[in-house]
Design a protein around this motif. Structure first.
Motif, PDB file in Angstrom:
ATOM      1  N   CYS A  70      -6.538  43.113 -28.281  1.00  0.00           N
ATOM      2  CA  CYS A  70      -5.340  42.277 -28.262  1.00  0.00           C
ATOM      3  C   CYS A  70      -4.247  43.099 -27.600  1.00  0.00           C
ATOM      4  O   CYS A  70      -4.037  44.250 -27.953  1.00  0.00           O
ATOM      5  CB  CYS A  70      -4.911  41.918 -29.677  1.00  0.00           C
ATOM      6  N   MET A 118      -4.026  39.760 -21.759  1.00  0.00           N
ATOM      7  CA  MET A 118      -5.431  39.410 -21.981  1.00  0.00           C
ATOM      8  C   MET A 118      -5.864  38.175 -21.201  1.00  0.00           C
ATOM      9  O   MET A 118      -7.022  38.036 -20.850  1.00  0.00           O
ATOM     10  CB  MET A 118      -5.734  39.245 -23.476  1.00  0.00           C
ATOM     11  N   GLN A 122       0.126  36.146 -31.046  1.00  0.00           N
ATOM     12  CA  GLN A 122       1.332  35.904 -30.254  1.00  0.00           C
ATOM     13  C   GLN A 122       0.989  34.961 -29.113  1.00  0.00           C
ATOM     14  O   GLN A 122       1.205  33.766 -29.201  1.00  0.00           O
ATOM     15  CB  GLN A 122       1.945  37.238 -29.808  1.00  0.00           C
ATOM     16  N   CYS A 123       0.375  35.477 -28.040  1.00  0.00           N
ATOM     17  CA  CYS A 123       0.068  34.565 -26.934  1.00  0.00           C
ATOM     18  C   CYS A 123      -1.135  33.695 -27.248  1.00  0.00           C
ATOM     19  O   CYS A 123      -1.369  32.693 -26.591  1.00  0.00           O
ATOM     20  CB  CYS A 123      -0.162  35.337 -25.646  1.00  0.00           C
ATOM     21  N   CYS A 175      -1.047  41.887 -27.421  1.00  0.00           N
ATOM     22  CA  CYS A 175       0.274  41.436 -27.879  1.00  0.00           C
ATOM     23  C   CYS A 175       0.715  41.999 -29.218  1.00  0.00           C
ATOM     24  O   CYS A 175       1.862  42.348 -29.387  1.00  0.00           O
ATOM     25  CB  CYS A 175       0.294  39.914 -28.009  1.00  0.00           C
ATOM     26  N   CYS A 211      -6.377  36.091 -27.338  1.00  0.00           N
ATOM     27  CA  CYS A 211      -7.463  36.808 -28.007  1.00  0.00           C
ATOM     28  C   CYS A 211      -7.877  36.128 -29.300  1.00  0.00           C
ATOM     29  O   CYS A 211      -8.886  36.485 -29.901  1.00  0.00           O
ATOM     30  CB  CYS A 211      -7.033  38.243 -28.320  1.00  0.00           C
TER      31      CYS A 211
HETATM   32  S1  FES Z   1      -2.204  37.503 -29.148  1.00  0.00           S
HETATM   33 FE1  FES Z   1      -2.035  37.864 -27.017  1.00  0.00          FE
HETATM   34  S2  FES Z   1      -3.785  39.083 -26.666  1.00  0.00           S
HETATM   35 FE2  FES Z   1      -3.792  38.903 -28.794  1.00  0.00          FE
END
Ligand code: FES
Ligand SMILES: Cc1cc2nc3c(=O)[nH]c(=O)nc-3n(C[C@H](O)[C@H](O)[C@H](O)COP(=O)(O)OP(=O)(O)OC[C@H]3O[C@@H](n4cnc5c(N)ncnc54)[C@H](O)[C@@H]3O)c2cc1C
Ligand code: FES
Lengths: 788, 166, 270
Positions: free
Chosen positions: B136, A201, B99-100, B138, B103
């Protein structure tokens, strides 16, 4: 197990910044005087670049520079490289064609950058870019991998006749052919493993700054492995000596492989920053990501599986054509070979396997590792064949699997992998139980009453993770070793910094690595900070991919911790005036065995730095140790996923109605994080199987070049998942970890397609099984129910 | 250039902008509120969602000049900087709904808006449908759905809503 | 985006005169079709005329046997309006099926209709209910308004002010989404008002929204999904792209029409 120790579902330390919007991704960073860069990209899949006129553009407002591929070439910088040499059957090396960061002379895919504009703002750079006149002479393009090597196909690189990169093989052809010939039954399938666009993303981004005084360059880059980026850009591209180039990977918003590679954009940003004497920033727009991020998969395969009269698999023969796109990306050569064919034994004892892989160039975006990288493709081949075989033999697919499972470990497969540990029966049995496999027939009848088709599918997958033993990958052609590094830095007050060569972009290392250290040293996880992603602070490391950070990265930390503990014991012995051999370290306390004399961790840490109480001629002051860990084998996570789908025969729409995953990842440090990894992987695999359709037209235009045309899995495309584990510890690393990052994406496509084909009663459907594709199958088979 | 005045996270803001400046650019580039992200160029991913006059809005698809006098709330303003987290933020952390993290700000702002419109008792189906505009890559959404349901429950009685909506 | 100047007129008259003066100027309503195309530099109007301050353009009201919705009324407001829900529940429901919640907070009915995206939902509603589109100049019947994909009967400098919908006895909409864009791959709106039966289709036709007279005739005999059993429409003239063949779209028109009729009469289809 303590509340924050190994095995505890500790909430993540890194979350606070992300949920409050205070994370720092590359595009969030700004440098004084910064300019924006815009890449002018070829709209043609294959074209001669006859002339580029930049005069008018250079005079547009705000413009700091306009540069072309010709100018880049004049600066005598090196090419981007593929770091893994694969040899063809005849021993000849793969045909790695030159890949300049800015194309000069010829563009080879839509999106190939040919020039750049640098201006005060992005809007100005884009305005000026419209005034750059590029005179292209379009050439015929080749897009379909199956046609790339055919006579008369347009040639993309002079150095690669027939657009062929290598014809590689593994296994025993004669024995496998004999097995097929003598088989009681042979199941044959042909399939396409569809090309995917990774779509992390956070779009890729780079910010480059040149400091004229020191002659050094700094690159902030959305990358999964900053050190390797620095190495390639320094040693191969020759942008700057390694010690004059600092690469920082700040917060990175997902990678899934696509941010492992060294891309043209970061190289050009560095080059341009030096040319214009200003920091230069680039952030991909999503439509740019679609035509520049390395894609995944894209295999065309024919495979045959031989069975004897008892349903035992006796042989497997596979031929795959792998599309690597217009250039060889950083690790592209290894994906359809060493990461693919070596897993073709699946969870089964298959005495004879032979696999041929032809890798070709086409006028498409380069293809490289994407979550799973080779292993989902292998799993798809094996698991689709086993399922189809079971149907053809009239055997329950679970039973056929059980019959063929590897039972004794270690197990040497016929395709080089040496499986060290596992219990495939256990994960299958647990999955059958959780999923209520027995109740499927009843559920199917209920669906039928509602006019729906129902299907169930398995994937008992295996993967090789924890990449990888350096000497072994060296023999296989890798240009680097795949060890990992760690440094454990104890502060005088006892708190700890851990410096790791791994990089996190969603995996939660700041928490799990801290758990490991806190558990070992008897600290709270708040006393442990994990530092990563900056070549100036962290010793060399290999980065994060291939589910390696647990098995390899954490093992390096364990090694460093061993050293820290050994030294701390020495110091404690002096503090406690006891013999070193009598010191026991437990729960954050050094005790003299058999006495109540003890020193707390903090006292020893302080003692190490005060250095009053030990002879510094024998023991150096301070408490900081580093380690490099090289694994002794790959790790082999495995498991069983079961997917159940319901299909509306009138529209062809397939819905995943339930999902069970039972995985064996060895030791689990943080089950919450591990489950999250499985969820995410399965979602990507379901996306591949049902939704994600990368379509090029025959002129090489990417038709599915945005979210308007490329279907990303959304919340309403997925069910909630039942996720569980079984555990056999991995014997090849000190923690017994196998790795969990890719399992879901590896298992899911096969499980979904096994369920779909089960529901449809035909094997003849490719991914993605979209509603129109399923409808077309039903329609053709005249299986349409009468309209209600 | 044109002037625009609005309220962002409770503070009055006046800026002189190129008319083609999007709200997300105003936030990220002028105000350095970089918690609002950009994940696509087709208005579909929701990484950029903020509240405009209390309603979830894709800040990549509104011009700054359209917001004269508007009240904008971003992820940075959801909870007071020195105070406790908003229950929805807390729920994302507690349920591993990220996670990352890329989003996440858009997810949380959307989630708070869902609660405003649909109440505190949200079933999975509703949440999944309401997330159509938030992608999202992830999490596979499993834990996001859990987090939103939990966050919605926690918002009941906590008095927490979207500040701009008050 | 290309550079533009930005106007915020307060009255319809000011808006119309700005539009008349600048041939290439564009009205800006919710911006959720226009701004994405401008961001990708697929459109570059030198002037933008924002309608959001123009008085009297938003609102929903019922008078007698018709429901009138102001051009600047947001999708979410139509979806949640008790007046709309009461008068034409199918219409309120469609508004809640357009895009996602954030899109519905901004997008307007006027913008959607003026844009006439071949995959949009509102055009099917207008045609399927026999709406009248009211502009600053005239009243246009839906049957005459939608003239092909992205094209309408609107003249330069003409501004939609309201849309008036006759209240049907029965109506329903079935949408089969394109999984990528979430617009309608095919959407079918059916309605019955006295003897007038309408079946309007979006997404499928290569020339935008259209009515299916063969279905309408069949439903006149009996307004029941059974009347459409086995019926479909020819694939000629249907769209064909990576999201579905012409045959598939033609087939879906039949499936969705039957399901819509079933929903309209309060039965489940299948
Ligand atoms: S937590 Fe990585 S895009 Fe949603
Ligand atoms: C992510 C996303 C998903 C979407 N999904 C759907 C969907 O599922 N179904 C669907 O139908 N739509 C969908 N849309 C489109 C959305 O409904 C738009 O809001 C709508 O089509 C246009 O309305 P607007 O008010 O935003 O118009 P704008 O974008 O402001 O304008 C559109 C066009 O209409 C003109 N215009 C606007 N108002 C008037 C007026 N009063 N008189 C004359 N001309 C006018 C403008 O000049 C412009 O040319 C989606 C949009 C997005 C971004
Ligand atoms: S950035 Fe706004 S929706 Fe993707």
């Amino acid at each position: 197990m303590s509340v924050t120790g190994i095995g505890a579902a500790v909430r993540r330390k890194e979350d606070r910044r992300f949920i409050t919007g205070t994370g720092h991704y590359t595009d969030d960073i700004n440098r004084p005087g910064q300019a924006s860069i815009y890449f002018i990209r070829s709209p043609h899949a294959h074209a001669k670049i006859k002339k580029i006129d930049t005069h008018e553009a250079a005079r547009m407002p705000g413009v700091a520079g306009v540069f072309t591929g010709e100018q880049f070439a004049q600066d005598k910088l090196g090419n981007l490289i593929c770091g893994w040499t694969v040899l063809s059957k005849d021993g000849s090396p793969m045909k790695m064609a030159p890949h300049a960061a800015l194309a000069a002379g010829k563009a080879n895919h839509v999106g190939d950058a040919v020039a750049v504009v640098i201006a005060d703002t992005l809007a100005q750079a884009k305005d000026a870019a419209e005034k750059v006149v590029v005179d292209y002479e379009p050439l015929p393009a080749v897009v379909d991998p199956a046609k790339a090597a055919a006579k008369g196909a347009p040639l993309i690189h002079e150095s690669a006749p027939n657009n062929t990169i290598y014809n590689w093989h593994l296994g025993d052809a004669d024995a496998t052919n004999a097995a097929l010939k003598n088989a009681k039954h042979v199941t044959t399938l042909e399939f396409i493993n569809n090309r995917l666009v990774p779509n992390a993303m956070e779009p890729r981004a780079a910010l480059a700054e040149y400091d004229a005084a020191s002659g050094s360059l700094t690159l902030w880059n959305a990358t999964q492995n900053p050190h390797v980026a620095r190495l390639v850009i320094a040693a191969f591209v020759g942008m700057a000596p390694e010690n004059k180039l600092r690469v920082i990977a700040p917060d990175v918003g997902g990678g899934f492989g696509s941010k492992i590679f060294i891309y043209p954009e970061e190289v050009v940003c560095l080059w341009a920053a030096r040319k214009v004497g200003r920091p230069v920033k680039w952030t991909a727009e999503r439509s740019e990501s679609f035509i520049t991020d390395a894609h995944g998969r894209d295999h065309v395969t024919k495979a045959q599986m031989a069975f004897d009269g008892e349903g035992k698999i006796t042989g497997l023969k596979v031929h795959t054509t792998a599309n690597l796109g217009a250039y060889m990306s950083t690790f592209s050569s290894a994906v359809p070979t060493f990461l693919y064919a070596t897993l073709l034994s699946g969870q089964y004892e298959i005495p004879h396997i032979y696999c041929e892989v032809d890798a070709v160039y086409t006028n498409t975006v380069p293809v490289d590792a994407y979550r799973g990288a080779g292993r989902p493709e292998a799993t798809f081949v094996v698991e689709r064949l086993v399922e189809a075989g079971a149907r053809e033999l009239g055997v329950d697919p679970a039973v056929l699997r059980q019959k063929n499972f590897v039972k004794k470990f270690p197990y040497q497969t016929s395709v080089a992998s040496l499986y060290d540990a596992g219990d495939y029966h256990a994960s299958l049995a647990k999955a059958l139980e959780i999923h209520d496999y027995k109740g499927f027939a009843k559920r199917k009848r209920e669906s039928e009453r509602n006019g729906k088709l129902r299907g169930i599918g398995f994937a008992t997958y295996i993967e090789a993770c924890g990449v990888a033993p350096s000497a072994l990958v060296g023999q296989l052609g890798a240009g680097v070793g795949l060890w990992e590094s760690a440094e454990v830095r104890v502060n005088p007050t006892g708190s700890v910094e851990v410096l790791t060569g791994c990089h996190q972009h969603g995996q939660g290392h700041e928490t799990t690595f801290a758990q490991l250290v806190a558990d070992r040293l008897g600290l709270s996880i708040d006393q442990v900070n994990v530092l990563h992603g900056d070549t100036d602070t962290v010793q060399f490391g290999m980065g994060t991919y291939g589910s390696r950070s647990g098995a390899v990265g954490m093992s390096a930390i364990v090694k460093a911790l061993d050293k820290v503990e050994a030294k701390a014991k020495k110091i404690a012995a002096h503090l406690l005036e006891a013999a070193e051999g009598d010191i026991v370290f437990k729960d954050g306390k050094f005790t003299v065995a058999g006495t109540d004399k003890s020193a707390a961790w903090g006292e020893v840490a302080l003692g190490a730095y005060v250095a009053h109480k030990f002879p510094t001629s024998e023991i150096e002051p301070g408490l900081k140790e580093g380690a490099f860990y090289d694994p002794t084998n790959f790790t082999f996570p495995a498991g069983c996923h079961i997917c159940e789908v319901e299909i509306d025969p009138e529209t062809g729409e397939a819905t995943v109605v339930s999902w069970t995953a039972v995985d064996d990842f060895g030791t689990v440090i943080n089950p919450m994080i591990v489950e999250g990894q499985v969820h995410g992987g399965v979602a990507q695999g379901v996306g591949q199987a049902l939704l994600e359709h990368t379509v090029y037209d025959d002129k090489g235009q990417l038709v599915s070049g945005s979210y308007m045309d490329y279907a990303m899995p959304r919340a309403d495309n997925l069910p909630s998942f039942h996720v569980d584990t079984t555990v056999t510890k991995c014997p090849s690393n000190p923690l017994g970890i196998k790795g969990c990052g890719e399992a879901g994406a590896i298992a899911a496509p096969a499980a979904v397609m096994n369920a779909i084909t089960n529901a449809l009663g035909t094997e003849l459907i490719d991914m993605p099984a979209t509603a129109p594709a399923i409808w077309a199958v039903l329609h053709k088979a005249n299986k349409m129910p009468r309209a209600a | 250039m044109a002037a625009v005045s609005l309220t962002v996270n409770g503070k009055p803001v006046t800026a002189d902008v190129d008319p083609r400046t999007l709200l997300v650019q105003l936030l990220r580039e002028h105000l350095r509120l970089t918690g609002t992200h950009v994940g696509c160029d087709t208005s579909q991913c929701g990484a950029c969602v903020v509240h405009v006059n209390g309603k979830a809005t894709k800040s990549c698809t509104v011009l700054a000049l359209q917001l004269e006098g508007a009240n904008v709330l971003t992820i940075e303003g959801l909870a007071a900087a020195d105070g406790p987290l908003h229950p929805m933020q807390e729920a994302f952390r507690e349920n591993h709904g990220l996670q990352c993290g890329y989003c996440t700000p858009g997810m949380i702002m959307t989630a708070v808006d869902i609660v405003r419109r649909k109440g505190n008792d949200l079933d999975d189906h509703t949440i999944r449908e309401e997330l159509e505009g938030n992608i999202c890559r992830c999490t596979g959404y499993h834990n996001i759905v859990k987090a939103i349901a939990a966050g919605a429950r926690a918002m009941r009685g906590s008095g927490a809503t979207s500040r701009a909506a008050e | 985006m290309y550079a533009f100047t930005f106007h915020r007129p307060q009255t319809l008259r000011q808006a119309a005169s700005l539009l008349a003066k600048n041939e290439e100027a564009k009205l800006l309503a919710g911006g959720h079709s226009l701004l994405p195309t401008m961001k990708l530099r697929l459109a570059g109007p030198p002037q933008l005329i924002d309608l959001s301050l123009v008085e009297g353009l938003a609102g929903i009201e019922q008078s007698g046997r018709s429901l009138t919705i102001g051009a600047m009324t947001r999708h979410n407001d139509v979806n949640t309006s008790p007046v709309a829900q009461q008068a034409i529940p199918a219409l309120a429901k469609v508004a809640g099926m357009i895009g996602d919640p954030a899109v519905r907070h901004m997008g307007t009915i006027g913008g959607s209709i003026a844009n006439n995206d071949p995959n949009a939902d509102y055009p099917a509603v207008c045609l399927g209910l026999g709406a009248t589109i009211i502009t600053n100049k005239r009243r246009i019947k839906a049957d005459d308004f939608f003239t092909g994909m992205f094209s309408t009967a609107l003249e330069p400098a003409e501004i939609i002010t309201k849309v008036s919908f006759p209240i049907p006895k029965k109506a329903a909409y079935q949408k089969f989404r394109n999984q990528a864009s979430r617009f309608a791959l095919v959407g079918v709106f059916v309605s019955k008002r006295g003897s007038e039966i309408r079946v309007a289709v979006t997404g499928a036709g290569s020339n935008g929204v259209f009515r299916v007279t063969s279905f309408e005739e069949a439903l006149k005999k009996r307004f029941s999904p059974k009347s459409l059993e086995g019926m479909s429409i020819p694939a000629d003239g249907m769209n064909s792209d990576i999201h579905g063949s012409a045959e598939y779209r033609a087939h879906l028109v039949g499936v969705l029409a039957r399901r819509a009729v079933a929903e309209a009469i309060g039965k489940s289809a299948a």
